[in-house]
Enzyme design. Structure first.
Site, PDB file in Angstrom:
ATOM      1  N   GLU A  25       0.831  -1.187   0.000  1.00  8.39           N
ATOM      2  CA  GLU A  25       0.000   0.000   0.000  1.00  8.39           C
ATOM      3  C   GLU A  25       0.871   1.245   0.000  1.00  8.39           C
ATOM      4  O   GLU A  25       1.927   1.293   0.640  1.00  8.39           O
ATOM      5  CB  GLU A  25      -0.941  -0.025   1.205  1.00  8.39           C
ATOM      6  N   CYS A  68       3.299   8.435   1.348  1.00  6.87           N
ATOM      7  CA  CYS A  68       3.777   7.487   2.347  1.00  6.87           C
ATOM      8  C   CYS A  68       4.174   6.210   1.595  1.00  6.87           C
ATOM      9  O   CYS A  68       3.322   5.532   1.018  1.00  6.87           O
ATOM     10  CB  CYS A  68       2.651   7.244   3.338  1.00  6.87           C
ATOM     11  N   CYS A  77       5.970  -6.937   7.102  1.00  3.17           N
ATOM     12  CA  CYS A  77       6.968  -6.389   8.020  1.00  3.17           C
ATOM     13  C   CYS A  77       7.347  -7.470   9.012  1.00  3.17           C
ATOM     14  O   CYS A  77       6.507  -8.265   9.428  1.00  3.17           O
ATOM     15  CB  CYS A  77       6.387  -5.186   8.765  1.00  3.17           C
ATOM     16  N   CYS A  98       5.028  -5.446  15.620  1.00  8.08           N
ATOM     17  CA  CYS A  98       4.592  -4.544  16.683  1.00  8.08           C
ATOM     18  C   CYS A  98       3.138  -4.860  17.030  1.00  8.08           C
ATOM     19  O   CYS A  98       2.314  -5.084  16.135  1.00  8.08           O
ATOM     20  CB  CYS A  98       4.743  -3.092  16.245  1.00  8.08           C
ATOM     21  N   CYS A 149       0.151  -2.787  15.430  1.00  7.04           N
ATOM     22  CA  CYS A 149       0.211  -2.435  14.005  1.00  7.04           C
ATOM     23  C   CYS A 149      -0.410  -3.528  13.136  1.00  7.04           C
ATOM     24  O   CYS A 149      -0.080  -4.706  13.269  1.00  7.04           O
ATOM     25  CB  CYS A 149       1.665  -2.200  13.600  1.00  7.04           C
ATOM     26  N   GLU A 193       9.778  -1.995   7.731  1.00  7.59           N
ATOM     27  CA  GLU A 193      10.741  -1.260   8.546  1.00  7.59           C
ATOM     28  C   GLU A 193      11.865  -0.838   7.589  1.00  7.59           C
ATOM     29  O   GLU A 193      12.654  -1.666   7.148  1.00  7.59           O
ATOM     30  CB  GLU A 193      11.261  -2.172   9.672  1.00  7.59           C
ATOM     31  N   SER A 218      10.065   5.661  16.241  1.00  5.13           N
ATOM     32  CA  SER A 218       8.815   5.268  16.896  1.00  5.13           C
ATOM     33  C   SER A 218       9.158   4.924  18.337  1.00  5.13           C
ATOM     34  O   SER A 218       9.634   3.834  18.625  1.00  5.13           O
ATOM     35  CB  SER A 218       8.208   4.063  16.179  1.00  5.13           C
ATOM     36  N   CYS A 276      -1.834   5.529   9.865  1.00  9.00           N
ATOM     37  CA  CYS A 276      -0.675   4.828  10.404  1.00  9.00           C
ATOM     38  C   CYS A 276      -1.073   3.498  10.999  1.00  9.00           C
ATOM     39  O   CYS A 276      -1.995   3.432  11.811  1.00  9.00           O
ATOM     40  CB  CYS A 276      -0.045   5.630  11.536  1.00  9.00           C
TER      41      CYS A 276
HETATM   42  N1  SAH Z   1       8.476   0.631  10.633  1.00 14.66           N
HETATM   43  C1  SAH Z   1       8.561   2.055  10.747  1.00 14.66           C
HETATM   44  C2  SAH Z   1       7.652   2.812   9.801  1.00 14.66           C
HETATM   45  C3  SAH Z   1       6.201   2.360   9.631  1.00 14.66           C
HETATM   46  S1  SAH Z   1       4.965   2.785  10.773  1.00 14.66           S
HETATM   47  C4  SAH Z   1       8.331   2.486  12.173  1.00 14.66           C
HETATM   48  O1  SAH Z   1       7.971   1.641  12.978  1.00 14.66           O
HETATM   49  O2  SAH Z   1       8.565   3.644  12.509  1.00 14.66           O
HETATM   50  C5  SAH Z   1       4.721   4.480  10.766  1.00 14.66           C
HETATM   51  C6  SAH Z   1       4.205   4.959  12.143  1.00 14.66           C
HETATM   52  O3  SAH Z   1       2.860   4.514  12.394  1.00 14.66           O
HETATM   53  C7  SAH Z   1       5.058   4.423  13.288  1.00 14.66           C
HETATM   54  O4  SAH Z   1       5.346   5.427  14.216  1.00 14.66           O
HETATM   55  C8  SAH Z   1       4.142   3.374  13.859  1.00 14.66           C
HETATM   56  O5  SAH Z   1       4.484   3.087  15.169  1.00 14.66           O
HETATM   57  C9  SAH Z   1       2.792   4.028  13.705  1.00 14.66           C
HETATM   58  N2  SAH Z   1       1.673   3.084  13.880  1.00 14.66           N
HETATM   59  C10 SAH Z   1       1.665   1.762  13.651  1.00 14.66           C
HETATM   60  N3  SAH Z   1       0.466   1.223  13.958  1.00 14.66           N
HETATM   61  C11 SAH Z   1      -0.315   2.236  14.384  1.00 14.66           C
HETATM   62  C12 SAH Z   1      -1.681   2.317  14.809  1.00 14.66           C
HETATM   63  N4  SAH Z   1      -2.467   1.251  14.863  1.00 14.66           N
HETATM   64  N5  SAH Z   1      -2.140   3.539  15.149  1.00 14.66           N
HETATM   65  C13 SAH Z   1      -1.360   4.638  15.065  1.00 14.66           C
HETATM   66  N6  SAH Z   1      -0.075   4.609  14.662  1.00 14.66           N
HETATM   67  C14 SAH Z   1       0.446   3.422  14.329  1.00 14.66           C
END
Ligand code: SAH
Length: 340
Positions: free
Chosen positions: A89, A102, A109, A113, A116, A163, A216, A335
């Site tokens: 996406e 974005c 990934c 997390c 996520c 990531e 993050s 996000c």
């Molecule tokens: N892997 C990288 C970039 C992708 S995520 C990273 O972890 O930074 C981009 C941002 O969205 C990150 O700060 C991540 O923590 C946040 N994010 C992921 N899941 C989310 C959710 N359910 N709600 C809000 N932010 C989220």
């Protein structure tokens, strides 16, 4: 059979060496670059003979747009497909009369997390630099040609699926190619890379152009952070900050700390106090992201009042803090809601 190597992974220098190896004028690299990236009407199109030479060595593939979803707030989410059938996406987000793209760096990934949506997929494969650049070209073309919006070239955030520092070499090559002056001509400050804290990659950041860096963070406590971001077990905050402190930043460059706010988990007074201890002396800007729920997620988004309250606690502690307004959540484009 498509060729393995993409024309979009070459810097202009590399293209020149290729042309020289075929006894062609290196000046042609300018025409080729303008055609690939700017489609500049004043340029001659790439001649048939030259194209035939290039097509023997490189593929010209760009991702296909498999689906488009549009949110009333102007966010556009694409599902982009590659020729092995995998897809990612890519999201266009309206931002101050301009757009931000974005970009995804991996299919899926590996970080897993707990908050996520993408993490639930696992890692399918890394993207090649040409596939990262391809997402940008396709999204920017859509903006101009389909939506008819002749805005400035979109900025870039590496915050899509994946990531980026787990695929650091390809991401770095994509950044370098997108910065080619006769190509997309992106400036380093128009690009932001966000990492979950993948330490081996953070250590490589001094070899990158001076793009904006975001971590993050999500919690100043290792025990809570590792619940949220499992790689924190291997790469705890002390090590991450040691590496970040070693980065050679520009004078007015701040590292952005993204702070996913989850109801009752990391929005307490002690979190604010610990953040002050951790970031007070550093060149830091905090970006609060209220948790975006997705199907099956176990956390709760705090109320708007609670988000505002937490922000106030940080501001009182002299931390620069912003709340990131959520865009595109109705089409699962916000996000952490990306899952192909
Ligand atoms: N892997 C990288 C970039 C992708 S995520 C990273 O972890 O930074 C981009 C941002 O969205 C990150 O700060 C991540 O923590 C946040 N994010 C992921 N899941 C989310 C959710 N359910 N709600 C809000 N932010 C989220």
């Amino acid at each position: 059979m498509t060729l393995e190597k993409s024309i979009y992974e070459l810097s202009q220098e590399e293209l020149k060496s290729f042309l020289a190896s075929k006894d062609l004028s290196t000046d042609l690299s300018t025409t080729i670059f303008r055609n690939l990236y700017k489609n500049n009407k004043h340029e001659q199109p790439i001649g048939k003979k030259l194209l035939a030479v290039l097509e023997k060595s490189f593929n010209f593939d760009l991702p296909t747009i498999d689906t488009v979803s549009k949110s009333p707030d102007g966010t556009v989410k694409f599902l982009m497909g590659f020729n092995d059938g995998k897809s990612v996406e890519t999201v266009l987000i309206p931002f101050h009369k301009r757009f931000t793209v974005c970009l995804s760096s991996q299919v899926g990934c590996a970080m897993k997390c707990s908050f996520c949506y993408t993490g639930t997929m696992g890692l399918s494969r890394h993207l090649k630099s040409s596939e990262i650049i391809g997402q940008y070209i396709v999204a920017a073309n859509y903006l101009e040609n389909v939506l008819g919006l002749k805005t400035m070239a979109p900025n870039i955030v590496f915050m899509g699926q994946g990531e980026p520092l787990h695929n650091a070499d390809e991401v770095l090559n994509a950044i370098n190619v997108m910065m080619e002056p006769l190509g997309l001509g992106m400036g380093p400050r128009q690009m932001t890379l966000s990492t979950a804290g993948y330490l081996p990659g953070i250590k490589k950041l001094n070899n990158f152009p001076k793009i904006n860096i975001a971590l993050s963070l999500h919690s100043p406590f290792n025990d809570i952070r590792k619940e949220l971001i499992p790689i924190n077990q291997h790469f705890p905050l002390e090590d991450i900050f040691e590496a970040l402190d070693g980065l050679d930043l520009m004078k007015r460059q701040f590292i952005v700390y993204e702070y996913l706010l989850i109801d009752g988990l990391n929005d307490r007074l002690e979190d604010a106090d610990k953040l002050e201890e951790l970031l007070g002396e550093r060149k830091a800007a905090i970006n609060i992201i209220p948790f975006n729920p997705f199907p099956g997620s176990k956390y709760k988004r705090p109320s708007d009042e609670k988000v505002e309250l937490f922000k106030e606690m940080l501001v009182e502690r002299k931390l620069r803090t912003m709340i990131r307004t959520t865009k595109g959540s109705d089409i699962l484009a916000a996000c952490g809601q990306l899952k192909s």
